[in-house]
Design a protein around this motif. Sequence first.
Motif, PDB file in Angstrom:
ATOM      1  N   HIS A 341       0.861  -1.187   0.000  1.00  0.00           N
ATOM      2  CA  HIS A 341       0.000   0.000   0.000  1.00  0.00           C
ATOM      3  C   HIS A 341       0.896   1.235   0.000  1.00  0.00           C
ATOM      4  O   HIS A 341       1.459   1.610   1.026  1.00  0.00           O
ATOM      5  N   ILE A 354      -4.660   7.175   2.708  1.00  0.00           N
ATOM      6  CA  ILE A 354      -4.743   5.801   3.221  1.00  0.00           C
ATOM      7  C   ILE A 354      -6.192   5.395   3.415  1.00  0.00           C
ATOM      8  O   ILE A 354      -6.611   4.296   3.021  1.00  0.00           O
ATOM      9  N   ASP A 355      -6.996   6.283   4.008  1.00  0.00           N
ATOM     10  CA  ASP A 355      -8.408   5.963   4.249  1.00  0.00           C
ATOM     11  C   ASP A 355      -9.160   5.775   2.939  1.00  0.00           C
ATOM     12  O   ASP A 355     -10.014   4.883   2.830  1.00  0.00           O
ATOM     13  N   ARG A 358      -8.210   2.358   1.434  1.00  0.00           N
ATOM     14  CA  ARG A 358      -8.807   1.249   2.179  1.00  0.00           C
ATOM     15  C   ARG A 358     -10.314   1.165   1.954  1.00  0.00           C
ATOM     16  O   ARG A 358     -10.888   0.071   2.013  1.00  0.00           O
ATOM     17  N   GLU A 359     -10.938   2.293   1.690  1.00  0.00           N
ATOM     18  CA  GLU A 359     -12.365   2.269   1.374  1.00  0.00           C
ATOM     19  C   GLU A 359     -12.614   1.514   0.069  1.00  0.00           C
ATOM     20  O   GLU A 359     -13.554   0.715  -0.032  1.00  0.00           O
ATOM     21  N   LEU A 361     -10.560  -0.754  -1.190  1.00  0.00           N
ATOM     22  CA  LEU A 361     -10.211  -2.151  -0.922  1.00  0.00           C
ATOM     23  C   LEU A 361     -11.374  -2.889  -0.269  1.00  0.00           C
ATOM     24  O   LEU A 361     -11.623  -4.062  -0.567  1.00  0.00           O
ATOM     25  N   ARG A 362     -12.100  -2.198   0.610  1.00  0.00           N
ATOM     26  CA  ARG A 362     -13.291  -2.821   1.204  1.00  0.00           C
ATOM     27  C   ARG A 362     -14.361  -3.051   0.148  1.00  0.00           C
ATOM     28  O   ARG A 362     -15.061  -4.071   0.169  1.00  0.00           O
ATOM     29  N   GLN A 367     -10.070  -6.203   1.879  1.00  0.00           N
ATOM     30  CA  GLN A 367      -9.640  -5.564   3.114  1.00  0.00           C
ATOM     31  C   GLN A 367      -8.909  -6.515   4.066  1.00  0.00           C
ATOM     32  O   GLN A 367      -8.189  -6.063   4.969  1.00  0.00           O
ATOM     33  N   ASP A 368      -9.090  -7.829   3.891  1.00  0.00           N
ATOM     34  CA  ASP A 368      -8.466  -8.795   4.800  1.00  0.00           C
ATOM     35  C   ASP A 368      -7.107  -9.294   4.320  1.00  0.00           C
ATOM     36  O   ASP A 368      -6.475 -10.120   4.981  1.00  0.00           O
ATOM     37  N   GLU A 371      -1.112  -6.358   4.387  1.00  0.00           N
ATOM     38  CA  GLU A 371      -0.561  -5.212   3.664  1.00  0.00           C
ATOM     39  C   GLU A 371       0.663  -4.652   4.372  1.00  0.00           C
ATOM     40  O   GLU A 371       0.797  -4.761   5.602  1.00  0.00           O
ATOM     41  N   ILE A 373       2.468  -0.974   4.530  1.00  0.00           N
ATOM     42  CA  ILE A 373       2.373   0.432   4.161  1.00  0.00           C
ATOM     43  C   ILE A 373       3.749   0.904   3.703  1.00  0.00           C
ATOM     44  O   ILE A 373       4.720   0.856   4.461  1.00  0.00           O
ATOM     45  N   GLU A 393       0.857   3.847  11.427  1.00  0.00           N
ATOM     46  CA  GLU A 393       0.952   2.557  10.729  1.00  0.00           C
ATOM     47  C   GLU A 393       2.265   1.879  11.129  1.00  0.00           C
ATOM     48  O   GLU A 393       3.289   2.056  10.467  1.00  0.00           O
TER      49      GLU A 393
END
Length: 482
Positions: A341, A354-355, A358-359, A361-362, A367-368, A371, A373, A393
């Motif tokens: 990431h 980052i947020d 990840r949104e 990725l969800r 998301q699982d 990763e 960073i 992180e």
Amino acid sequence: MTEAFPEEQEPRVTGTYEEDEPLTGELDLEDRRALRRVAGLSTELTDVTEVEYRALRLERVVLVGVWTEGTAEMAENSLRELALLAETAGSQVLEALVQRRNRPDPATYIGSGKAAELRDIVISTGADTVICDGELAPGQLRHLEETVQVKVIDRTALILDIFAQHAKSREGKAQVELAQLSYLMPRLRGWGGNLSRQVGGRAAGGVGIGGRGPGETKIELDRRRIRTRMAKLRRQIEGMSKGREAMRRERRRHEVPAVAIAGYTNAGKSSLLNRLTGAGVLVEDALFATLDPTVRRAQTPGGRTYTLADTVGFVRHLPHQLVEAFRSTLEEVTDAGLILHVVDASDPDPEAQIDAVREVLREIEAQDIPEIIVINKADAADDLAIARLQLREPHSVVVSARTGLGIDRLREAIEADLPGLEREMRVLLPYERGDLVARAHERGEVLKQEHLAEGTVLHARVPEDLANELERYEDLAPTATL
């Protein structure tokens, strides 16, 4: 960069590349800039050697944002990103304004008073386009255009336009067209003849045989054609994705672990791929420079082979149509065993990047996946910003893809987190079982190796099926040796 090799040999990929040699990405970059538009009301192409002489008009735009939550700094950062998107699309940004509201106005997005102020700014600056920092409903788009009397587009349409400009492969072009049609479908508008019924025969003097009845309006006809085209594009994308799925199955069969590079647009993902594999893919300081996935082989410091995939960048409020259209491409992320990431540490708000990633990725159900960073652009970032990211992180590595800083540490982190090596073993293999030694090196990670009179002593981490073959030699290994 890959070296020259005979046809019968496999290519050998090194971890570095020469800066002064032309890479395939640099050639792609030259092609992209060959027809670059020059700022001005009446401009000419900078390269007209292979095209006819023609004048291009660079769009002059005014940006509008609605600040509904967060701080003023966050609203300004979002508008600053919108300006970068507009410039990437080939526009010249003249002015920007932000409206503070609890929620966007349902009629004009910014309210009637601010819309009138926007109209004055458009007249004074001579702008021909207004870009809104959000997705506008069809009604908002129509009412705002009626007020400002120039073309109005939203953030989603702008991103789709950038994707349409940068799409290169056949699959990428089909995915972008599908996303554009999905966006356009509910926003079709008609005036005059578009809303009249289409009839057969002598429509002016009387309806011919077979033409009587309600008929079909022009706008209904357009919608039907768009639905037909979208169905055809989905079939094409599904067919093109089968080749990539076959390659992924082959890699899984040979138990080659897959690593995907994901992150915000222009965070340095392609530069990182070049630094780790010498791939030579297109690198440009622009948003959404990479649309087509690139997969390359790489090796850990211990010699373990894995694949590294560069993917399309994400952005705040990434249009849902793009996520759906690019779902087959994003499977490189969902099928990976590890995600790198990448975060731009020099960005004013890297935490928001980052947020946002990840949104997405969800949304694609990734998301699982483990990763790492990768805090990139350390050579241009503030030390305090890097320290803040490391505190937020803990499982992160600080690198600079441009200078090579921290790349060795990143390779070690990838090696430690690569999936698929379930068992750690100490075995004594007779010399006639050199095939098992070779397979342990090829498919596993050999931590230590020693040759004794009885055979080869290995301390290695290996996949489960290979561990089952090595079990019979496990008790023979002298514990004091390794």
